[in-house]
Design a protein around this motif. Sequence first.
Motif, mmCIF file in Angstrom:
data_model
loop_
_atom_site.group_PDB
_atom_site.id
_atom_site.type_symbol
_atom_site.label_atom_id
_atom_site.label_comp_id
_atom_site.label_asym_id
_atom_site.label_seq_id
_atom_site.Cartn_x
_atom_site.Cartn_y
_atom_site.Cartn_z
ATOM 1 N N GLY A 13 -1.946 19.866 -4.918
ATOM 2 C CA GLY A 13 -2.404 18.976 -3.845
ATOM 3 C C GLY A 13 -1.258 18.521 -2.968
ATOM 4 N N LEU A 14 -1.091 17.213 -2.820
ATOM 5 C CA LEU A 14 -0.037 16.648 -1.986
ATOM 6 C C LEU A 14 1.268 16.482 -2.740
ATOM 7 C CD1 LEU A 14 -2.058 13.900 -0.096
ATOM 8 C CD2 LEU A 14 -1.250 16.079 0.804
ATOM 9 N N SER A 15 1.315 16.903 -3.989
ATOM 10 C CA SER A 15 2.529 16.745 -4.765
ATOM 11 C C SER A 15 3.699 17.413 -4.075
ATOM 12 C CB SER A 15 2.367 17.343 -6.159
ATOM 13 O OG SER A 15 1.381 16.645 -6.870
ATOM 14 N N GLY A 16 4.856 16.793 -4.155
ATOM 15 C CA GLY A 16 6.049 17.319 -3.522
ATOM 16 C C GLY A 16 6.237 16.809 -2.105
ATOM 17 N N VAL A 17 5.310 15.998 -1.622
ATOM 18 C CA VAL A 17 5.353 15.493 -0.255
ATOM 19 C C VAL A 17 5.496 13.973 -0.294
ATOM 20 C CG1 VAL A 17 4.051 15.267 1.890
ATOM 21 C CG2 VAL A 17 3.892 17.379 0.568
ATOM 22 N N MET A 18 6.443 13.453 0.486
ATOM 23 C CA MET A 18 6.564 12.003 0.621
ATOM 24 C C MET A 18 5.527 11.535 1.631
ATOM 25 S SD MET A 18 8.926 10.804 -1.389
ATOM 26 C CE MET A 18 9.172 9.182 -0.722
ATOM 27 N N LEU A 19 4.875 10.431 1.329
ATOM 28 C CA LEU A 19 3.863 9.869 2.209
ATOM 29 C C LEU A 19 4.343 8.510 2.701
ATOM 30 C CD1 LEU A 19 0.794 10.641 -0.070
ATOM 31 C CD2 LEU A 19 1.592 11.969 1.890
ATOM 32 N N PHE A 20 4.138 8.254 3.982
ATOM 33 C CA PHE A 20 4.533 6.993 4.593
ATOM 34 C C PHE A 20 3.321 6.441 5.342
ATOM 35 C CE2 PHE A 20 8.135 9.859 4.495
ATOM 36 C CZ PHE A 20 9.078 9.117 3.801
ATOM 37 N N ALA A 21 3.060 5.158 5.168
ATOM 38 C CA ALA A 21 1.935 4.522 5.856
ATOM 39 C C ALA A 21 2.320 3.097 6.214
ATOM 40 C CB ALA A 21 0.700 4.525 4.964
ATOM 41 N N GLU A 22 1.682 2.592 7.249
ATOM 42 C CA GLU A 22 1.895 1.213 7.660
ATOM 43 C C GLU A 22 0.535 0.540 7.786
ATOM 44 O OE1 GLU A 22 3.897 -1.402 11.251
ATOM 45 O OE2 GLU A 22 3.710 0.753 11.461
ATOM 46 N N GLN A 23 0.439 -0.649 7.207
ATOM 47 C CA GLN A 23 -0.782 -1.426 7.344
ATOM 48 C C GLN A 23 -0.373 -2.887 7.466
ATOM 49 O OE1 GLN A 23 -3.716 -0.913 4.298
ATOM 50 N NE2 GLN A 23 -5.187 -2.190 5.345
ATOM 51 N N GLY A 24 -0.663 -3.455 8.613
ATOM 52 C CA GLY A 24 -0.270 -4.836 8.852
ATOM 53 C C GLY A 24 1.239 -4.960 8.843
ATOM 54 N N ASP A 25 1.747 -5.840 8.000
ATOM 55 C CA ASP A 25 3.193 -6.029 7.930
ATOM 56 C C ASP A 25 3.814 -5.363 6.704
ATOM 57 O OD1 ASP A 25 2.175 -7.755 6.020
ATOM 58 O OD2 ASP A 25 3.601 -9.356 6.451
ATOM 59 N N VAL A 26 3.167 -4.297 6.210
ATOM 60 C CA VAL A 26 3.646 -3.583 5.029
ATOM 61 C C VAL A 26 3.788 -2.092 5.345
ATOM 62 C CG1 VAL A 26 3.095 -2.926 2.643
ATOM 63 C CG2 VAL A 26 2.577 -5.229 3.454
ATOM 64 N N VAL A 27 4.919 -1.519 4.926
ATOM 65 C CA VAL A 27 5.137 -0.074 4.974
ATOM 66 C C VAL A 27 5.080 0.433 3.544
ATOM 67 C CG1 VAL A 27 6.815 1.752 5.452
ATOM 68 C CG2 VAL A 27 6.521 -0.120 7.072
ATOM 69 N N VAL A 28 4.331 1.502 3.320
ATOM 70 C CA VAL A 28 4.204 2.089 1.990
ATOM 71 C C VAL A 28 4.946 3.427 1.974
ATOM 72 C CG1 VAL A 28 2.606 2.963 0.244
ATOM 73 C CG2 VAL A 28 1.959 0.993 1.648
ATOM 74 N N VAL A 29 5.790 3.597 0.970
ATOM 75 C CA VAL A 29 6.528 4.835 0.734
ATOM 76 C C VAL A 29 6.040 5.360 -0.608
ATOM 77 C CG1 VAL A 29 8.796 5.854 0.337
ATOM 78 C CG2 VAL A 29 8.553 3.971 1.970
ATOM 79 N N GLY A 67 -8.827 8.952 -7.344
ATOM 80 C CA GLY A 67 -8.525 9.447 -8.683
ATOM 81 C C GLY A 67 -7.193 10.167 -8.783
ATOM 82 N N ASP A 68 -6.368 10.090 -7.733
ATOM 83 C CA ASP A 68 -5.063 10.756 -7.731
ATOM 84 C C ASP A 68 -3.989 9.837 -8.310
ATOM 85 O OD1 ASP A 68 -6.329 12.834 -6.339
ATOM 86 O OD2 ASP A 68 -5.808 11.957 -4.400
ATOM 87 N N LEU A 69 -3.074 10.403 -9.086
ATOM 88 C CA LEU A 69 -1.956 9.661 -9.658
ATOM 89 C C LEU A 69 -0.851 9.549 -8.607
ATOM 90 C CD1 LEU A 69 -0.470 8.386 -12.108
ATOM 91 C CD2 LEU A 69 0.308 10.708 -12.658
ATOM 92 N N PHE A 70 -0.398 8.329 -8.343
ATOM 93 C CA PHE A 70 0.619 8.124 -7.313
ATOM 94 C C PHE A 70 1.786 7.294 -7.831
ATOM 95 C CE2 PHE A 70 -2.118 4.376 -6.885
ATOM 96 C CZ PHE A 70 -1.185 3.353 -6.851
ATOM 97 N N VAL A 71 2.886 7.387 -7.114
ATOM 98 C CA VAL A 71 4.022 6.480 -7.251
ATOM 99 C C VAL A 71 4.297 5.973 -5.847
ATOM 100 C CG1 VAL A 71 6.478 6.277 -7.797
ATOM 101 C CG2 VAL A 71 5.016 7.705 -9.217
ATOM 102 N N ARG A 72 4.445 4.649 -5.703
ATOM 103 C CA ARG A 72 4.690 4.113 -4.365
ATOM 104 C C ARG A 72 5.458 2.805 -4.429
ATOM 105 N NH1 ARG A 72 -1.383 2.116 -3.062
ATOM 106 N NH2 ARG A 72 -1.140 -0.030 -3.770
ATOM 107 N N GLU A 73 6.024 2.460 -3.286
ATOM 108 C CA GLU A 73 6.693 1.179 -3.123
ATOM 109 C C GLU A 73 6.234 0.585 -1.804
ATOM 110 O OE1 GLU A 73 11.194 -0.681 -2.795
ATOM 111 O OE2 GLU A 73 10.874 1.167 -3.921
#
Length: 105
Positions: A13-29, A67-73
Motif C-alpha cells: 500500500g502506502l508503506s515506504g511513503v512519508m505522508l504530510f497533512a495540515e488540519q487547523g493549527d496542526v501538521v501531521v508527519v 484499519g491501516d497501521l500508522f506511525v505519526r507525529e
Amino acid sequence: MATDIQSVPRGDGLSGVMLFAEQGDVVVVGTVLRTKAKLNLSADLLLKLMQFNNDLDFVKVGIDHDGDLFVREELRTASFTAEDFKDSITRVVAASNKVYAVLDK
C-alpha cells in the motif's frame, strides 16, 4: 544533503511513503506501515504496538479508521521550526523501523 536521507520501511500500500497533512493549527508527519488487508493482528502484536506508545517519545502508533497501521507525529504550526520538522521526520522514520521490525514475527 545525501546524508540526511531517511529510509522508511517498504511493505504494501502506502508503506515506504512519508505522508504530510495540515488540519487547523496542526501538521501531521507520518507513514502507513501496513494496510488493513495485510495486517494480521494478534493479542501479542496489539500488546507490542501499545507498548510502543509508551516507549517512543512524541510519536503515535495506531490503527486508523480504515484499519491501516500508522506511525505519526503531530506538530503545532504556531510554534514549530524547520528544525522541528526535520526532527519529526527523523523520529517517525526511526519509530517506523522499530515497529516494522516486530511485524510478522
